[in-house]
Design a protein around this motif. Structure first.
Motif, short mmCIF file in Angstrom:
data_model
loop_
_atom_site.label_atom_id
_atom_site.label_comp_id
_atom_site.label_asym_id
_atom_site.label_seq_id
_atom_site.Cartn_x
_atom_site.Cartn_y
_atom_site.Cartn_z
N TYR A 225 42.47 -3.60 0.33
CA TYR A 225 41.10 -3.07 0.27
C TYR A 225 40.13 -4.15 -0.20
O TYR A 225 38.94 -4.09 0.09
N VAL A 226 40.63 -5.15 -0.90
CA VAL A 226 39.75 -6.22 -1.39
C VAL A 226 39.19 -7.03 -0.22
O VAL A 226 37.99 -7.29 -0.15
N ASP A 227 40.07 -7.39 0.74
CA ASP A 227 39.61 -8.11 1.94
C ASP A 227 38.54 -7.27 2.66
O ASP A 227 37.49 -7.79 3.06
N ASN B 108 26.13 -16.08 15.84
CA ASN B 108 27.30 -15.28 15.45
C ASN B 108 27.91 -15.85 14.18
O ASN B 108 28.17 -17.06 14.08
N TRP B 109 28.17 -14.98 13.22
CA TRP B 109 28.84 -15.37 11.97
C TRP B 109 30.34 -15.32 12.18
O TRP B 109 30.85 -14.39 12.82
N VAL B 110 31.06 -16.30 11.64
CA VAL B 110 32.52 -16.31 11.73
C VAL B 110 33.03 -16.21 10.29
O VAL B 110 32.86 -17.14 9.49
N ILE B 111 33.65 -15.07 9.97
CA ILE B 111 33.87 -14.72 8.56
C ILE B 111 35.33 -14.48 8.22
O ILE B 111 36.02 -13.66 8.84
N ASP B 112 35.81 -15.17 7.20
CA ASP B 112 37.05 -14.78 6.54
C ASP B 112 36.67 -14.39 5.12
O ASP B 112 36.35 -15.25 4.29
N PRO B 113 36.67 -13.09 4.81
CA PRO B 113 36.20 -12.66 3.49
C PRO B 113 37.13 -13.13 2.37
O PRO B 113 36.71 -13.31 1.24
N LEU B 114 38.41 -13.30 2.73
CA LEU B 114 39.40 -13.73 1.73
C LEU B 114 40.45 -14.56 2.48
O LEU B 114 41.33 -14.02 3.14
N ASP B 115 40.29 -15.87 2.42
CA ASP B 115 41.27 -16.75 3.07
C ASP B 115 42.30 -17.13 2.02
O ASP B 115 41.96 -17.68 0.98
N GLY B 116 43.55 -16.78 2.31
CA GLY B 116 44.60 -16.98 1.32
C GLY B 116 45.00 -15.64 0.70
O GLY B 116 45.30 -15.56 -0.50
#
Ligand code: 2AM
Ligand code: CA
Length: 262
Positions: A44-46, A81-89
């Motif tokens: 849920y954090v991601d 366009n935004w390219v998003i990794d909210p939590l990488d790792g």
């Protein structure tokens, strides 16, 4: 569009989300883990982090679209366009290993123009905008000047679901064990790229990556004076799933070995 001020806004939301992730890490429970596919975990954090980011960036550039890991929005922008990794790792996050980050890139058509990586555990903000240089917490950064592989510290990511090219991968790794100062595996491609940009690593290479793992970091490396290619030496590293990022000096030797093995 003022890219410097857009970058500053992206830093603001990255920090806010990074602090949220850090707080959640303390409360985190094993039952919060969902499995997307083999070794691909989400929590849920991601998802909450991604919603916070999409909500903020959608207001910052209302006509923009999103390529985001958790699929919060699939809106496509005509230009931006935004390219998003909210939590990488995420795997590190779940195991309380303090090596994860927020990673946000901005594409104008097919060109990266903004990149921000925030590592909350070290309170390190890496950022760059096109033709504006690369920075770590207000200070300008550049890639390492080391020009010998034997003096270089390298980073990679081990294959964790696509094992078809494992033999070739292991052959390269073995060669680097003999010919470099060492190889690290942090578990976040975005952090690996940020560390190439600021000269901690001389180079990073990995395959089976997604655009959100590398978008921000690729621009930050380039703006820091480094080079970024795919495994053939071409430019298809954003959507092509393979990347070699380096301080330029390492590129030819690495590319030669990788091309020869894959
Ligand atoms: P993620 O945490 O956002 O999914 C490179 O190793 C990339 O692969 C990482 O940036 C990481 O991004 C992703 N990844 C997903 N699952 C992984 C796993 N089990 N081990 C290592 N990396 C993983
Ligand atoms: Ca992620």
């Amino acid at each position: 569009m003022n890219l410097k001020s857009i970058t500053q806004e992206v830093c603001t939301i990255s920090k806010e989300v990074g602090i949220f992730i850090l707080e959640e890490c303390k409360k985190f429970n094993v039952s919060d883990i969902e499995i997307k596919s083999q070794n691909s975990l989400v929590t849920y954090v991601d998802k909450t982090a991604e919603k916070m980011i999409v909500n903020f960036l959608g207001k910052l550039i209302p006509e923009s679209g999103f390529i985001a890991e958790e699929g919060t929005s699939v809106k496509k922008g005509d230009v931006y366009n935004w390219v998003i990794d909210p939590l990488d790792g995420t795997t590190n996050f779940i195991h309380a290993i303090p090596c994860y980050c927020v990673s946000i890139g901005l594409l104008k058509n097919d060109e990266l123009i903004v990149g921000v990586i925030y590592e909350p555990n070290r309170d390190e903000m890496f950022y760059a905008w096109k033709n504006g240089g690369a920075y770590l917490n207000e200070n300008s950064i550049s890639v390492s000047k080391t020009n010998k592989l034997s003096d270089s510290l390298l980073a990679t990511g081990f294959p964790y679901y696509d094992y078809r090219r494992l033999e070739a991968y292991m052959d390269i790794l073995k060669w680097l064990m003999h010919n470099s100062r060492g190889v690290r595996r942090i578990g976040s491609a975005a952090i690996d790229l940020a560390y190439v940009a600021c000269g901690r690593f001389e180079a990073f290479y990995e395959y089976s990556l997604n655009p959100w793992d590398v978008a921000a970091g690729a621009l930050i490396v380039k703006e820091a004076g480094g080079s970024v290619t795919d495994f053939q030496g071409g430019k298809n590293y954003l959507f092509g799933s393979e990347i070699i990022a380096s301080n330029k000096y390492m590129e030819a030797e690495l590319l030669d070995k990788i091309k020869g093995s894959f």
